[in-house]
Scaffold this motif. Structure first.
Motif, mmCIF file in Angstrom:
data_model
loop_
_atom_site.group_PDB
_atom_site.id
_atom_site.type_symbol
_atom_site.label_atom_id
_atom_site.label_comp_id
_atom_site.label_asym_id
_atom_site.label_seq_id
_atom_site.Cartn_x
_atom_site.Cartn_y
_atom_site.Cartn_z
ATOM 1 N N LYS A 251 3.348 -14.434 -27.341
ATOM 2 C CA LYS A 251 2.614 -14.990 -26.198
ATOM 3 C C LYS A 251 2.091 -13.879 -25.291
ATOM 4 O O LYS A 251 0.968 -13.946 -24.786
ATOM 5 C CB LYS A 251 3.516 -15.939 -25.408
ATOM 6 N N LEU A 252 2.914 -12.851 -25.080
ATOM 7 C CA LEU A 252 2.505 -11.749 -24.213
ATOM 8 C C LEU A 252 1.322 -10.997 -24.813
ATOM 9 O O LEU A 252 0.393 -10.613 -24.082
ATOM 10 C CB LEU A 252 3.678 -10.801 -23.985
ATOM 11 N N VAL A 253 1.331 -10.774 -26.110
ATOM 12 C CA VAL A 253 0.201 -10.114 -26.768
ATOM 13 C C VAL A 253 -1.078 -10.894 -26.532
ATOM 14 O O VAL A 253 -2.133 -10.324 -26.213
ATOM 15 C CB VAL A 253 0.469 -9.944 -28.286
ATOM 16 N N ASP A 254 -1.016 -12.215 -26.663
ATOM 17 C CA ASP A 254 -2.201 -13.061 -26.437
ATOM 18 C C ASP A 254 -2.679 -12.965 -24.993
ATOM 19 O O ASP A 254 -3.886 -12.850 -24.722
ATOM 20 C CB ASP A 254 -1.886 -14.518 -26.785
ATOM 21 N N GLU A 255 -1.745 -13.003 -24.056
ATOM 22 C CA GLU A 255 -2.104 -12.920 -22.630
ATOM 23 C C GLU A 255 -2.753 -11.580 -22.299
ATOM 24 O O GLU A 255 -3.769 -11.518 -21.582
ATOM 25 C CB GLU A 255 -0.851 -13.121 -21.765
ATOM 26 N N LEU A 256 -2.170 -10.512 -22.796
ATOM 27 C CA LEU A 256 -2.701 -9.181 -22.520
ATOM 28 C C LEU A 256 -4.086 -8.994 -23.135
ATOM 29 O O LEU A 256 -4.956 -8.353 -22.545
ATOM 30 C CB LEU A 256 -1.742 -8.116 -23.057
ATOM 31 N N THR A 257 -4.297 -9.569 -24.302
ATOM 32 C CA THR A 257 -5.598 -9.465 -24.961
ATOM 33 C C THR A 257 -6.667 -10.167 -24.125
ATOM 34 O O THR A 257 -7.780 -9.635 -23.960
ATOM 35 C CB THR A 257 -5.530 -10.071 -26.375
ATOM 36 N N GLU A 258 -6.339 -11.327 -23.595
ATOM 37 C CA GLU A 258 -7.300 -12.043 -22.741
ATOM 38 C C GLU A 258 -7.576 -11.272 -21.454
ATOM 39 O O GLU A 258 -8.713 -11.214 -20.980
ATOM 40 C CB GLU A 258 -6.777 -13.454 -22.425
ATOM 41 N N PRO B 108 -20.062 -5.366 -24.346
ATOM 42 C CA PRO B 108 -18.661 -5.030 -24.630
ATOM 43 C C PRO B 108 -18.151 -5.603 -25.949
ATOM 44 O O PRO B 108 -16.942 -5.646 -26.172
ATOM 45 C CB PRO B 108 -17.939 -5.720 -23.462
ATOM 46 N N GLU B 109 -19.067 -6.019 -26.836
ATOM 47 C CA GLU B 109 -18.657 -6.768 -28.025
ATOM 48 C C GLU B 109 -17.667 -6.000 -28.909
ATOM 49 O O GLU B 109 -16.698 -6.582 -29.410
ATOM 50 C CB GLU B 109 -19.886 -7.168 -28.859
ATOM 51 N N PHE B 110 -17.912 -4.696 -29.107
ATOM 52 C CA PHE B 110 -16.989 -3.934 -29.952
ATOM 53 C C PHE B 110 -15.600 -3.907 -29.337
ATOM 54 O O PHE B 110 -14.589 -4.077 -30.036
ATOM 55 C CB PHE B 110 -17.481 -2.501 -30.154
ATOM 56 N N HIS B 111 -15.502 -3.705 -28.031
ATOM 57 C CA HIS B 111 -14.207 -3.634 -27.356
ATOM 58 C C HIS B 111 -13.468 -4.970 -27.437
ATOM 59 O O HIS B 111 -12.232 -4.997 -27.563
ATOM 60 C CB HIS B 111 -14.393 -3.195 -25.906
ATOM 61 N N ILE B 112 -14.211 -6.058 -27.350
ATOM 62 C CA ILE B 112 -13.591 -7.382 -27.487
ATOM 63 C C ILE B 112 -13.024 -7.543 -28.896
ATOM 64 O O ILE B 112 -11.887 -7.976 -29.089
ATOM 65 C CB ILE B 112 -14.618 -8.494 -27.182
ATOM 66 N N TRP B 113 -13.828 -7.162 -29.881
ATOM 67 C CA TRP B 113 -13.392 -7.236 -31.272
ATOM 68 C C TRP B 113 -12.167 -6.364 -31.504
ATOM 69 O O TRP B 113 -11.206 -6.771 -32.178
ATOM 70 C CB TRP B 113 -14.538 -6.800 -32.189
ATOM 71 N N LEU B 114 -12.162 -5.151 -30.942
ATOM 72 C CA LEU B 114 -11.046 -4.221 -31.115
ATOM 73 C C LEU B 114 -9.763 -4.787 -30.507
ATOM 74 O O LEU B 114 -8.682 -4.661 -31.094
ATOM 75 C CB LEU B 114 -11.380 -2.876 -30.475
ATOM 76 N N ALA B 115 -9.876 -5.409 -29.345
ATOM 77 C CA ALA B 115 -8.696 -6.002 -28.706
ATOM 78 C C ALA B 115 -8.066 -7.056 -29.605
ATOM 79 O O ALA B 115 -6.835 -7.100 -29.780
ATOM 80 C CB ALA B 115 -9.080 -6.607 -27.359
ATOM 81 N N HIS B 116 -8.893 -7.901 -30.206
ATOM 82 C CA HIS B 116 -8.373 -8.927 -31.115
ATOM 83 C C HIS B 116 -7.801 -8.293 -32.387
ATOM 84 O O HIS B 116 -6.777 -8.753 -32.915
ATOM 85 C CB HIS B 116 -9.482 -9.914 -31.481
ATOM 86 N N LEU B 117 -8.448 -7.243 -32.878
ATOM 87 C CA LEU B 117 -7.977 -6.562 -34.088
ATOM 88 C C LEU B 117 -6.575 -5.987 -33.869
ATOM 89 O O LEU B 117 -5.671 -6.165 -34.700
ATOM 90 C CB LEU B 117 -8.942 -5.432 -34.463
ATOM 91 N N LEU B 118 -6.375 -5.308 -32.758
ATOM 92 C CA LEU B 118 -5.075 -4.695 -32.475
ATOM 93 C C LEU B 118 -4.000 -5.746 -32.231
ATOM 94 O O LEU B 118 -2.844 -5.564 -32.615
ATOM 95 C CB LEU B 118 -5.192 -3.775 -31.266
ATOM 96 N N ALA B 119 -4.395 -6.858 -31.618
ATOM 97 C CA ALA B 119 -3.428 -7.919 -31.331
ATOM 98 C C ALA B 119 -2.886 -8.554 -32.610
ATOM 99 O O ALA B 119 -1.726 -8.992 -32.659
ATOM 100 C CB ALA B 119 -4.079 -8.996 -30.470
ATOM 101 N N GLY B 120 -3.697 -8.566 -33.665
ATOM 102 C CA GLY B 120 -3.281 -9.224 -34.894
ATOM 103 C C GLY B 120 -2.855 -8.292 -36.006
ATOM 104 O O GLY B 120 -2.642 -8.740 -37.141
ATOM 105 N N ARG B 121 -2.712 -6.982 -35.726
ATOM 106 C CA ARG B 121 -2.436 -6.022 -36.796
ATOM 107 C C ARG B 121 -1.054 -6.258 -37.425
ATOM 108 O O ARG B 121 -0.136 -6.772 -36.767
ATOM 109 C CB ARG B 121 -2.549 -4.595 -36.259
ATOM 110 N N ASP B 122 -0.925 -5.830 -38.693
ATOM 111 C CA ASP B 122 0.338 -5.969 -39.401
ATOM 112 C C ASP B 122 0.937 -4.623 -39.806
ATOM 113 O O ASP B 122 1.898 -4.567 -40.554
ATOM 114 C CB ASP B 122 0.189 -6.864 -40.635
ATOM 115 N N HIS B 123 0.341 -3.528 -39.320
ATOM 116 C CA HIS B 123 0.886 -2.193 -39.611
ATOM 117 C C HIS B 123 0.423 -1.206 -38.548
ATOM 118 O O HIS B 123 -0.401 -1.546 -37.716
ATOM 119 C CB HIS B 123 0.482 -1.705 -41.004
#
Length: 292
Positions: free
Chosen positions: A258-265, A277-292
């Motif tokens: 939940k905290l990861v989702d809140e911080l991403t928003e 800011p489209e790349f930065h928005i995409w990057l925030a979501h990418l890092l929030a969902g990473r598996d490594h």
């Protein structure tokens, strides 16, 4: 825009620059070999990419930002070398390879880290291109503050104190904001500085970077519990073995998610200052969902 393609292009620029930056240096023993061993060991290159893309978002020249982005990656790499030492975390693996001190010995690992830290500031001045002196000084001030006792080093001290006693959630947040967050904030701010961004823009990218930096650390703590050595490229479970307080021990896996989702928003909301800011928005979501 294909954001993943842009990410790969930025990473390639960083790799190419880092690969040749010590090529013509006079050799003293194994020092450059040890430096390059860790510097070129892979990794996500998120910090230099953040510098390049923030420069682009602020209307600057990515080519001029490149030495500053790579200087920051040198500082980050030095911190990893020292973090893995027996007197710190005593880790055997980093990015799926033996850690620097396992290959070159402790003394050479310490010196390789010291040399990378020094080289970072040398590169920022030697390859400053057409950037005016005030921006170069601002960049040096930004990175030196983030890397020092008031930033990353201070965070490492708090991290070591956390091995002696449990940390409160507020202490944990402070440790993260210094140990991990300071360099990520510097990465974004360096791009803004090189581009000649306004004070408002610098504040906005700092806020964005602090949020994605904390989300990055929270996800890292989660992966230390849920991932494997093979996927993560380093030993998992070391935090628990060392008795460290992490976001998982403080909040549990569900609370961390939940905290990861809140911080991403929150990070995305901080980008309202910018037109593209489209790349930065995409990057925030990418890092929030990473598996490594």
């Amino acid at each position: 825009m294909d954001h993943n393609k842009r990410l790969l292009e930025d990473c390639a620029l960083v790799e190419q620059w880092l690969e040749k930056c010590f090529a013509d240096r006079e050799r003293y023993g194994q020092i450059y070999e040890a430096m390059n061993y860790s510097l070129m060991a892979g990794g996500k290159r998120i910090r230099p990419v953040l510098t390049l893309e923030t420069c682009r978002m602020c209307g600057g020249d990515v080519e001029i930002a490149l030495p500053f982005a790579c200087a920051l990656e040198m500082v980050h790499t030095y911190s990893l070398i020292h973090d893995d030492l027996p007197c710190m975390d005593d880790d055997d693996l980093r990015r799926g390879k033996p850690t620097n001190h396992k290959v070159f010995g402790e003394a050479n690992a310490v010196l390789a880290g010291d040399a990378l830290l020094t080289a970072a500031f040398e590169m920022m001045t030697e390859y400053r291109g057409t950037l005016n002196a005030d921006r170069v000084l601002d960049a040096i001030d930004c990175l030196s503050h983030a890397a020092g006792a008031a930033g990353m080093i201070g965070g490492q001290v708090l991290d070591m104190e956390g091995e002696e006693r449990p940390l409160s959630l507020e202490e944990l947040k402070l440790m993260q904001s210094l140990k991990t967050g300071a360099l990520i904030c510097a990465a974004a701010e360096l791009g803004c500085i090189v581009a000649g961004g306004s004070e408002e823009q610098r504040r906005a990218v700092r806020e964005y970077a602090q949020c994605i930096g904390r989300a990055f650390q929270v996800r890292d703590d989660m992966l230390d519990v849920t991932s494997t050595d093979e996927v993560l490229g380093k030993p998992i479970g070391s935090d628990a073995e060392n008795g460290k307080t992490t976001f998982v021990t403080a909040l549990g896996l569900e609370g961390c998610g939940k905290l990861v989702d809140e911080l991403t928003e929150q990070a995305i909301e901080a980008l309202g200052e910018f037109d593209q800011p489209e790349f930065h928005i995409w990057l925030a979501h990418l890092l929030a969902g990473r598996d490594h």
